[in-house]
Design an enzyme around this catalytic site. Sequence first.
Site, PDB file in Angstrom:
ATOM      1  N   LYS A   9       0.847  -1.184   0.000  1.00  0.00           N
ATOM      2  CA  LYS A   9       0.000   0.000   0.000  1.00  0.00           C
ATOM      3  C   LYS A   9       0.887   1.241   0.000  1.00  0.00           C
ATOM      4  O   LYS A   9       1.844   1.329   0.763  1.00  0.00           O
ATOM      5  CB  LYS A   9      -0.897   0.007   1.232  1.00  0.00           C
ATOM      6  N   SER A  25      -4.704   3.954 -17.042  1.00  0.00           N
ATOM      7  CA  SER A  25      -3.686   3.521 -16.093  1.00  0.00           C
ATOM      8  C   SER A  25      -3.303   4.607 -15.104  1.00  0.00           C
ATOM      9  O   SER A  25      -3.822   5.718 -15.128  1.00  0.00           O
ATOM     10  CB  SER A  25      -2.434   3.016 -16.802  1.00  0.00           C
ATOM     11  N   TYR A  58      -4.227  -0.356 -14.000  1.00  0.00           N
ATOM     12  CA  TYR A  58      -2.914  -0.998 -14.007  1.00  0.00           C
ATOM     13  C   TYR A  58      -1.838   0.080 -13.944  1.00  0.00           C
ATOM     14  O   TYR A  58      -2.080   1.245 -14.251  1.00  0.00           O
ATOM     15  CB  TYR A  58      -2.735  -1.878 -15.249  1.00  0.00           C
ATOM     16  N   ALA A  74     -10.205   7.564 -18.300  1.00  0.00           N
ATOM     17  CA  ALA A  74     -11.494   7.864 -17.676  1.00  0.00           C
ATOM     18  C   ALA A  74     -11.369   8.090 -16.173  1.00  0.00           C
ATOM     19  O   ALA A  74     -12.167   8.823 -15.584  1.00  0.00           O
ATOM     20  CB  ALA A  74     -12.475   6.723 -17.946  1.00  0.00           C
TER      21      ALA A  74
END
Length: 114
Positions: A9, A25, A58, A74
Amino acid sequence: MFIQVKKSKIHRATITEANLNYMGSIAIDEILMETANIYERERVQVLNINNGERLETYVIKGEKGSGIISINGAAALKMGEGDKIIIISYAWITPEEHPEFTSINVFPDDHNGI
């Protein structure tokens, strides 16, 4: 049987740019990627602390040492420059591996440095 667990994380990174016209991405500074053990083209979940949006995309490698976190395509409609985000990667492991498995947490500064 496999279980999916948090592998790593990056907590409270700052989006440095948003590019709606890119194919998609998230670009992440290569130093952050290496520190968090996140690979290019790896699937990640991105959580926006500012507005609660969540998405999956990704990873593409950002310039090493640049501090770049660029949200593209997007996804740029859901989050933008200056937003604080959490980037999470996951791994599939067996229950037998779980007791020894350790996830990585990275806490970048306001400029996405370590």
